[in-house]
Design an enzyme around this catalytic site. Sequence first.
Site, PDB file in Angstrom:
ATOM      1  N   ASP A 182       0.887  -1.418   0.030  1.00  0.00           N
ATOM      2  CA  ASP A 182       0.155   0.007   0.016  1.00  0.00           C
ATOM      3  C   ASP A 182       0.890   1.194  -0.043  1.00  0.00           C
ATOM      4  OD1 ASP A 182      -2.160   1.415  -0.035  1.00  0.00           O
ATOM      5  OD2 ASP A 182      -2.825   1.006   2.326  1.00  0.00           O
ATOM      6  N   SER A 213      -3.015  -9.837   2.213  1.00  0.00           N
ATOM      7  CA  SER A 213      -3.010 -10.037   3.771  1.00  0.00           C
ATOM      8  C   SER A 213      -1.819 -10.930   4.372  1.00  0.00           C
ATOM      9  CB  SER A 213      -4.342 -10.930   4.068  1.00  0.00           C
ATOM     10  OG  SER A 213      -5.380 -10.169   4.128  1.00  0.00           O
ATOM     11  N   THR A 214      -0.949 -11.396   3.478  1.00  0.00           N
ATOM     12  CA  THR A 214       0.330 -12.304   3.726  1.00  0.00           C
ATOM     13  C   THR A 214       1.500 -11.336   4.462  1.00  0.00           C
ATOM     14  OG1 THR A 214       1.602 -12.475   1.787  1.00  0.00           O
ATOM     15  CG2 THR A 214      -0.348 -13.916   2.359  1.00  0.00           C
ATOM     16  N   TYR A 260      -0.899  -8.043   7.681  1.00  0.00           N
ATOM     17  CA  TYR A 260      -2.138  -8.645   8.316  1.00  0.00           C
ATOM     18  C   TYR A 260      -1.852 -10.150   8.672  1.00  0.00           C
ATOM     19  CZ  TYR A 260      -5.055  -4.577   7.257  1.00  0.00           C
ATOM     20  OH  TYR A 260      -5.554  -3.253   7.281  1.00  0.00           O
TER      21      TYR A 260
HETATM   22  N1  AR6 Z   1       5.269  -5.312  -4.793  1.00  0.00           N
HETATM   23  C1  AR6 Z   1       4.648  -6.630  -4.659  1.00  0.00           C
HETATM   24  N2  AR6 Z   1       4.346  -7.179  -3.408  1.00  0.00           N
HETATM   25  C2  AR6 Z   1       4.826  -6.415  -2.157  1.00  0.00           C
HETATM   26  C3  AR6 Z   1       5.505  -5.121  -2.416  1.00  0.00           C
HETATM   27  C4  AR6 Z   1       5.694  -4.619  -3.551  1.00  0.00           C
HETATM   28  N3  AR6 Z   1       6.120  -3.332  -3.710  1.00  0.00           N
HETATM   29  N4  AR6 Z   1       5.377  -4.359  -0.957  1.00  0.00           N
HETATM   30  C5  AR6 Z   1       5.062  -5.619   0.013  1.00  0.00           C
HETATM   31  N5  AR6 Z   1       4.724  -6.669  -0.934  1.00  0.00           N
HETATM   32  P1  AR6 Z   1       1.359  -5.999   2.910  1.00  0.00           P
HETATM   33  P2  AR6 Z   1      -1.344  -6.752   4.017  1.00  0.00           P
HETATM   34  C6  AR6 Z   1       3.885  -7.847  -0.755  1.00  0.00           C
HETATM   35  O1  AR6 Z   1       1.964  -5.626   4.442  1.00  0.00           O
HETATM   36  O2  AR6 Z   1      -0.823  -7.947   4.735  1.00  0.00           O
HETATM   37  C7  AR6 Z   1      -0.863  -1.800   4.958  1.00  0.00           C
HETATM   38  O3  AR6 Z   1      -0.105  -0.839   5.944  1.00  0.00           O
HETATM   39  C8  AR6 Z   1       4.412  -8.464   0.947  1.00  0.00           C
HETATM   40  O4  AR6 Z   1       5.760  -8.884   0.830  1.00  0.00           O
HETATM   41  O5  AR6 Z   1       1.582  -5.119   1.876  1.00  0.00           O
HETATM   42  O6  AR6 Z   1      -2.823  -7.170   3.130  1.00  0.00           O
HETATM   43  C9  AR6 Z   1      -2.088  -1.480   4.431  1.00  0.00           C
HETATM   44  O7  AR6 Z   1      -2.401  -0.094   4.511  1.00  0.00           O
HETATM   45  C10 AR6 Z   1       3.061  -9.435   1.235  1.00  0.00           C
HETATM   46  O8  AR6 Z   1       3.424 -10.615   0.626  1.00  0.00           O
HETATM   47  O9  AR6 Z   1      -0.405  -6.342   2.976  1.00  0.00           O
HETATM   48  C11 AR6 Z   1      -2.966  -2.386   5.511  1.00  0.00           C
HETATM   49  O10 AR6 Z   1      -3.026  -1.704   6.982  1.00  0.00           O
HETATM   50  C12 AR6 Z   1       2.274  -8.685   0.533  1.00  0.00           C
HETATM   51  O11 AR6 Z   1       2.806  -7.770  -0.312  1.00  0.00           O
HETATM   52  C13 AR6 Z   1      -2.002  -3.550   5.589  1.00  0.00           C
HETATM   53  O12 AR6 Z   1      -0.582  -3.202   5.552  1.00  0.00           O
HETATM   54  C14 AR6 Z   1       1.150  -8.101   1.243  1.00  0.00           C
HETATM   55  O13 AR6 Z   1       1.683  -7.524   2.434  1.00  0.00           O
HETATM   56  C15 AR6 Z   1      -2.291  -4.821   4.835  1.00  0.00           C
HETATM   57  O14 AR6 Z   1      -1.552  -5.714   5.194  1.00  0.00           O
END
Ligand code: AR6
Length: 195
Positions: free
Chosen positions: A55, A142-143, A146
Amino acid sequence: MLVTSYKLASSCIDNLQLKLIMINIKLIKKDITKLEVDAIVNAANTSLLGGGGVDGAIHRAGGKEILEECYKIRNKQGGCKIGNAVITNAGKLPCSYVIHTVGPKWNNGKSREKELLASCYLKSLEIAIKHNIKSIAFPNISTGIYGFPKNKAAKIAIETIKSFQCVEELNVYITCFDDENYILYEKLLKIKSEK
Ligand code: AR6
């Protein structure tokens, strides 16, 4: 860029004509903000106002235009519910749209997390079809922050994408950022990586 493909084809009878329904699932390991696809999916939160993880990366790279549209959606419908999705412009990103979905926080499976995660993929795909999107990239929703177990999340993601019914060809990029997720998907899709 690592790219591996998995083709899913099924057929249906439509107006007595046999139509081929094709979803191409491609597994890649890349920063999602760099992808030149029609739409990338953001793992957002209910506020739609940005955060950490993917995000944060999307809002940083995309600039204020995305946030401005998120504010408009907030004013209209009060953010985005868990398991739902909304679409905005992509600001300065190389894609055309960002679909923001809100994954569930892992709570030991006690809060309908599996159903809600499946809904994230489904609603995002439905929005994509409505906007005539032909290529869409998902992060591993979510991985990260979350805390959803990666193996469980990967199974849900693949099952939901595979079961999605569409009448036009759609390219779905499962975009992994970490090795653990990439290896999991590779195994589940039973494909050989072209490293
Ligand atoms: N490109 C692709 N994947 C990514 C990138 C990127 N640039 N950066 C991280 N990931 P997360 P969530 C992967 O934490 O668990 C935020 O604060 C990461 O390795 O981004 O759904 C939101 O505002 C992981 O596998 O999202 C919410 O509050 C995946 O993206 C909360 O985090 C999801 O990790 C959402 O948590």
